[in-house]
Design a protein around this motif. Structure first.
Motif, PDB file in Angstrom:
ATOM      1  N   GLU A 252       8.535   6.244   1.430  1.00 55.39           N
ATOM      2  CA  GLU A 252       8.578   4.811   1.733  1.00 55.39           C
ATOM      3  C   GLU A 252       8.432   3.989   0.451  1.00 55.39           C
ATOM      4  N   GLU A 253       7.502   4.356  -0.400  1.00 60.31           N
ATOM      5  CA  GLU A 253       7.311   3.627  -1.660  1.00 60.31           C
ATOM      6  C   GLU A 253       8.552   3.710  -2.541  1.00 60.31           C
TER       7      GLU A 253
ATOM      8  N   ALA B 189      10.938   0.556  -3.639  1.00 65.24           N
ATOM      9  CA  ALA B 189      11.186   0.300  -5.063  1.00 65.24           C
ATOM     10  C   ALA B 189      12.690   0.321  -5.354  1.00 65.24           C
TER      11      ALA B 189
ATOM     12  N   ASP C 268       4.727   8.670   2.973  1.00 67.33           N
ATOM     13  CA  ASP C 268       4.273   7.464   2.271  1.00 67.33           C
ATOM     14  C   ASP C 268       4.971   7.333   0.919  1.00 67.33           C
ATOM     15  N   GLU C 269       5.113   8.441   0.225  1.00 62.38           N
ATOM     16  CA  GLU C 269       5.775   8.407  -1.078  1.00 62.38           C
ATOM     17  C   GLU C 269       7.265   8.091  -0.931  1.00 62.38           C
TER      18      GLU C 269
END
Length: 107
Positions: A11-12, A16, A8-9
Motif C-alpha cells: 500500500e505504501e 508513493a 502495508d508495504e
C-alpha cells in the motif's frame, strides 16, 4: 514477514508510486508518459484522481507499478554493461525505454 506487514508495504509503495506519477505528469507530461509507459488516456485518469481515490487504489493487494524489464536478458544488458562510464547511463536509458512490442518488430 507476515502478510499484513507485506500488504502495508505494498500500500505504501502504491501510494508513493501514484503520487510520483501525478507529480511527474504535472511537471512534464510528455516525459512522464514516456517514463511511465502510459498513454494520454491513462495520464488524464491519473491526473484526475483525488486523494480519496488515490488512497483507495493504493490499498489494492497488488503492486500498481511494474518491473520495467520484460526479460532477464534485458536486465542483464543494463547491469553488466561494459561500455565506458560516460556512455553506460545513455545505453541503459535506451534499453529501458524500449517497449516489448518494439523488440518484437526488430527481431
Amino acid at each position: 514477514m507476515n502478510d499484513t506487514s507485506l500488504l502495508d508495504e505494498i500500500e505504501e509503495l502504491n501510494l508513493a508510486y501514484l503520487l510520483l506519477a501525478q507529480r511527474m505528469l504535472h511537471g512534464d507530461r510528455t516525459s512522464a508518459m514516456f517514463r511511465l509507459k502510459i498513454d494520454d488516456e491513462m495520464a488524464d485518469l491519473l491526473l484526475s484522481l483525488n486523494a480519496r481515490q488515490l488512497a483507495k487504489l493504493a490499498r489494492t493487494n497488488q503492486l500498481l507499478c511494474h518491473f520495467g524489464h520484460v526479460s532477464a536478458e534485458r536486465l542483464r544488458q543494463v547491469t553488466h554493461n561494459q561500455r565506458e562510464q560516460g556512455l553506460s547511463r545513455f545505453h541503459a536509458a535506451l534499453l529501458m525505454a524500449t517497449r516489448p512490442d518494439e523488440l518484437a518488430v526488430g527481431a
